[in-house]
Write an enzyme that holds these catalytic residues in place. Structure first.
Site, PDB file in Angstrom:
ATOM      1  N   SER A 119      84.165  57.703  27.278  1.00 50.06           N
ATOM      2  CA  SER A 119      85.084  58.831  27.464  1.00 50.06           C
ATOM      3  C   SER A 119      86.018  58.857  26.272  1.00 50.06           C
ATOM      4  CB  SER A 119      85.945  58.650  28.715  1.00 50.06           C
ATOM      5  OG  SER A 119      85.227  58.945  29.875  1.00 50.06           O
ATOM      6  N   GLU A 155      89.082  48.475  41.073  1.00 51.13           N
ATOM      7  CA  GLU A 155      88.307  49.458  41.834  1.00 51.13           C
ATOM      8  C   GLU A 155      87.822  48.791  43.112  1.00 51.13           C
ATOM      9  OE1 GLU A 155      86.908  52.256  39.736  1.00 51.13           O
ATOM     10  OE2 GLU A 155      86.884  51.385  37.727  1.00 51.13           O
ATOM     11  N   ARG A 194      90.149  46.467  36.121  1.00 49.85           N
ATOM     12  CA  ARG A 194      90.333  47.605  37.031  1.00 49.85           C
ATOM     13  C   ARG A 194      90.078  47.194  38.468  1.00 49.85           C
ATOM     14  NH1 ARG A 194      88.550  52.928  33.549  1.00 49.85           N
ATOM     15  NH2 ARG A 194      89.674  52.264  31.704  1.00 49.85           N
ATOM     16  N   ARG A 215      78.050  49.303  30.321  1.00 45.30           N
ATOM     17  CA  ARG A 215      77.392  50.590  30.618  1.00 45.30           C
ATOM     18  C   ARG A 215      76.376  50.924  29.528  1.00 45.30           C
ATOM     19  NH1 ARG A 215      80.217  54.569  33.862  1.00 45.30           N
ATOM     20  NH2 ARG A 215      81.008  53.404  35.648  1.00 45.30           N
ATOM     21  N   ARG A 222      77.295  50.346  39.054  1.00 44.53           N
ATOM     22  CA  ARG A 222      77.768  50.694  37.712  1.00 44.53           C
ATOM     23  C   ARG A 222      79.255  50.409  37.477  1.00 44.53           C
ATOM     24  NH1 ARG A 222      76.600  57.096  37.211  1.00 44.53           N
ATOM     25  NH2 ARG A 222      74.414  56.683  37.599  1.00 44.53           N
ATOM     26  N   HIS A 223      79.881  49.687  38.405  1.00 43.03           N
ATOM     27  CA  HIS A 223      81.296  49.347  38.218  1.00 43.03           C
ATOM     28  C   HIS A 223      81.522  47.841  38.250  1.00 43.03           C
ATOM     29  CE1 HIS A 223      81.840  53.578  39.402  1.00 43.03           C
ATOM     30  NE2 HIS A 223      82.925  53.506  38.640  1.00 43.03           N
ATOM     31  N   GLU A 254      77.715  58.019  32.687  1.00 42.82           N
ATOM     32  CA  GLU A 254      78.772  58.037  31.661  1.00 42.82           C
ATOM     33  C   GLU A 254      78.810  56.684  30.959  1.00 42.82           C
ATOM     34  OE1 GLU A 254      82.828  58.678  33.152  1.00 42.82           O
ATOM     35  OE2 GLU A 254      83.538  57.379  31.543  1.00 42.82           O
TER      36      GLU A 254
HETATM   37  O1  4AD Z   1      86.392  56.502  31.046  1.00 41.79           O
HETATM   38  P1  4AD Z   1      87.409  55.419  30.871  1.00 41.79           P
HETATM   39  O2  4AD Z   1      88.225  55.078  32.047  1.00 41.79           O
HETATM   40  O3  4AD Z   1      88.316  55.858  29.652  1.00 41.79           O
HETATM   41  C1  4AD Z   1      89.352  55.109  29.137  1.00 41.79           C
HETATM   42  O4  4AD Z   1      89.646  54.002  29.490  1.00 41.79           O
HETATM   43  C2  4AD Z   1      90.044  55.792  28.006  1.00 41.79           C
HETATM   44  N1  4AD Z   1      91.260  55.029  27.665  1.00 41.79           N
HETATM   45  C3  4AD Z   1      89.127  55.913  26.842  1.00 41.79           C
HETATM   46  C4  4AD Z   1      89.677  56.730  25.749  1.00 41.79           C
HETATM   47  O5  4AD Z   1      89.771  56.245  24.625  1.00 41.79           O
HETATM   48  N2  4AD Z   1      90.016  57.942  26.034  1.00 41.79           N
HETATM   49  O6  4AD Z   1      86.680  54.103  30.350  1.00 41.79           O
HETATM   50  C5  4AD Z   1      85.914  54.145  29.172  1.00 41.79           C
HETATM   51  C6  4AD Z   1      84.527  53.592  29.429  1.00 41.79           C
HETATM   52  C7  4AD Z   1      83.753  54.325  30.512  1.00 41.79           C
HETATM   53  O7  4AD Z   1      83.104  55.458  29.995  1.00 41.79           O
HETATM   54  C8  4AD Z   1      82.778  53.258  30.959  1.00 41.79           C
HETATM   55  O8  4AD Z   1      81.713  53.161  30.046  1.00 41.79           O
HETATM   56  C9  4AD Z   1      83.626  51.993  30.837  1.00 41.79           C
HETATM   57  O9  4AD Z   1      84.626  52.255  29.908  1.00 41.79           O
HETATM   58  N3  4AD Z   1      84.227  51.623  32.117  1.00 41.79           N
HETATM   59  C10 4AD Z   1      83.694  50.754  33.001  1.00 41.79           C
HETATM   60  N4  4AD Z   1      82.565  50.046  32.981  1.00 41.79           N
HETATM   61  C11 4AD Z   1      82.306  49.266  34.033  1.00 41.79           C
HETATM   62  N5  4AD Z   1      83.094  49.142  35.119  1.00 41.79           N
HETATM   63  C12 4AD Z   1      84.252  49.842  35.183  1.00 41.79           C
HETATM   64  N6  4AD Z   1      85.042  49.707  36.248  1.00 41.79           N
HETATM   65  C13 4AD Z   1      84.603  50.682  34.092  1.00 41.79           C
HETATM   66  N7  4AD Z   1      85.632  51.487  33.823  1.00 41.79           N
HETATM   67  C14 4AD Z   1      85.392  52.034  32.619  1.00 41.79           C
HETATM   68 MG    MG Z   2      85.686  58.117  31.841  1.00 51.64          MG
END
Ligand code: 4AD
Ligand code: MG
Length: 434
Positions: free
Chosen positions: A360, A216, A214, A408, A222-223, A357
């Site tokens: 998700s 970001e 990602r 996380r 936390r990212h 979080e």
């Molecule tokens: O909440 P996210 O973006 O959800 C999905 O990717 C969906 N496809 C999931 C689904 O099955 N509906 O990402 C899921 C989890 C987040 O809650 C977080 O724990 C982790 O992935 N996550 C990250 N952790 C660290 N850095 C980041 N940039 C993250 N992005 C997501």
């Molecule tokens: Mg999410």
């Protein structure tokens, strides 16, 4: 080279008095008192003392002048000695120097002086020699092992989906673009589209230990720009509750297994509280009201930011809950594939732990027309999703799933302040090395 397997420090006991042992590891420290010297050898299980006598050992000078963190293999006799920490010492007969360390060390292994986190990460291979840092990754291994075991037990099979992809799943702004021969491609943000397509195959229950990429822009605690997750998808569900139940069982199992890692937890000074099932379910709309009552400015319809998440963590802690679901988010807060519910809500959930979080998930749309409608409503072009949509046209059961971020989860489980502690070689906005 000593050809046989070496003993680990924890395998040798004072009862082995007089027995020959072979040990190998890093020279953590040498205390040379002139006629006698103590070498502290560190291996993956701990440390032990090797005692050298100037008069008896022809290799005495060579060994005491070794720089710290050199690697040696030692054959010698175990000798019970109450004065030594482990209750025994090793009197060497043969010492082989396998690798001589350079000086000075870029980072101390046992020094108590504080160093910048960046210095630690720049020299991660040495940082990882610290038992308390290793403990995090030993626990990470237990987390993943528990997840695999639990999910297989529940009938899930492990899959791997492409990480080089043609379209986005979680929104288009944070994609890493790559050159795929003469075409444009992206690094996968999530296995979302593929794990859903698998629901049209009859495999019914799948999981993936997945990489997320990602782009970001923000550099937060936390990212990460490259992270890992336990991704689950299951078919023939009644609604999102079926998915949440698997998630809460999975998390409870992980907490239980990690609680057994006494050695690692004590190195980290950490006590684990196993959460009770069911985890409380808190509706988004109710939480908005609670946050307002606590003086926060929140608008219904906006996703919670980290400030709101932390406050929700406090609200839940006051009720005695470290772990909780936030349910029924406004439909517009969630990705296009999320199943709508009445009143502009959705069949979605986040799993929160202590104000952050960690997962998700949702029930997904399985009707192709509704799916195309939702794509358009999100400003996406159904044409870009034809491969995905095709899987919905020839028999797609109701389904749902979640993504549980591994870093996380570890951060919450072990109360670590920075997510970078939970991944070996973090990738963030500025860090591409090592
Ligand atoms: O909440 P996210 O973006 O959800 C999905 O990717 C969906 N496809 C999931 C689904 O099955 N509906 O990402 C899921 C989890 C987040 O809650 C977080 O724990 C982790 O992935 N996550 C990250 N952790 C660290 N850095 C980041 N940039 C993250 N992005 C997501
Ligand atoms: Mg999410």
């Amino acid at each position: 080279m000593h050809r046989y397997r070496t003993h680990y420090s924890t395998e040798i006991k004072p009862e082995d008095d007089g027995k020959e042992v072979r040990v190998a590891g890093w020279v953590q420290d040498i205390r040379n008192l002139g006629s006698i010297a103590f070498l502290i050898l560190r291996d993956r299980k701990g440390t032990l003392q090797v005692t050298l006598f100037k008069k008896e050992h022809p290799f005495f000078e060579k060994v005491v002048s070794l720089p710290r963190e050199s690697v040696v293999s030692i054959m010698g006799k175990c000798k019970a000695n109450e004065k030594v920490r482990n209750g025994y010492e090793i009197i060497p007969e043969e010492i082989e120097i396998l690798s001589t360390s350079e000086k000075p060390l870029p980072l101390g292994v046992v020094d108590k002086v504080g160093v910048e986190f960046d210095t630690r990460l720049d020299n991660r291979f040495i940082d990882l020699r610290k038992p308390e840092v290793q403990a995090i990754f030993k626990i990470r291994d237990v987390v993943i092992d528990t997840a695999r075991e639990f999910l297989r037990e529940e009938g899930f099979i492990e899959v791997h989906t492409p990480k080089i992809v043609a379209s986005c799943s979680e929104g288009g702004t944070n994609l890493f673009e790559i050159k795929y021969f003469d075409r444009k491609a992206f690094l996968s943000q999530s296995p979302q589209l593929y794990k859903q397509m698998l629901m049209a195959t009859g495999l019914d229950r799948v999981f993936e230990i997945a990489w997320y990429f990602r782009a970001e822009e923000h550099n937060t605690r936390r990212h990460l720009n490259e992270s890992t997750a336990i991704d689950v998808e299951m078919a023939f569900i009644s609604n999102e509750e079926d998915v949440m139940h698997i998630l809460e069982l999975l998390v409870q199992n992980i907490w239980k297994r990690v609680k057994e890692c006494e050695e690692e937890l004590s190195l980290l000074g950490k006590d684990i509280k196993i959460p009770n099932i069911p985890f409380p379910r808190m509706k988004y709309t109710d939480l908005v009201e609670m946050l307002k009552e606590r003086g926060m400015e929140v608008t219904w319809g906006d996703d919670f930011g980290s400030r709101e998440e932390r406050e929700i963590g406090k609200i839940m802690e006051e009720k005695g809950n470290e772990m909780y679901f936030i349910t029924e988010y406004p439909l517009d807060c969630k990705p296009f594939y999320t199943m709508p519910k009445d009143d502009n809500l959705s069949r979605s959930f986040d799993l929160g732990c202590k104000g952050m979080e960690i997962a998700s998930g949702s029930q997904r749309i399985h009707d192709v027309n509704l799916l195309m409608e939702r794509l358009k409503a999100n400003g996406l072009n159904p044409k870009d999703f034809e491969d995905y949509l095709k899987a919905f046209r020839y028999g797609m059961p109701p389904h749902g799933g979640f993504g549980l971020g591994i870093e996380r989860l570890l951060m919450a489980l072990l109360d670590l302040a920075n997510i970078r502690e939970c991944i070996l070689f973090p990738r963030d906005r500025t860090r591409l090395h090592p």
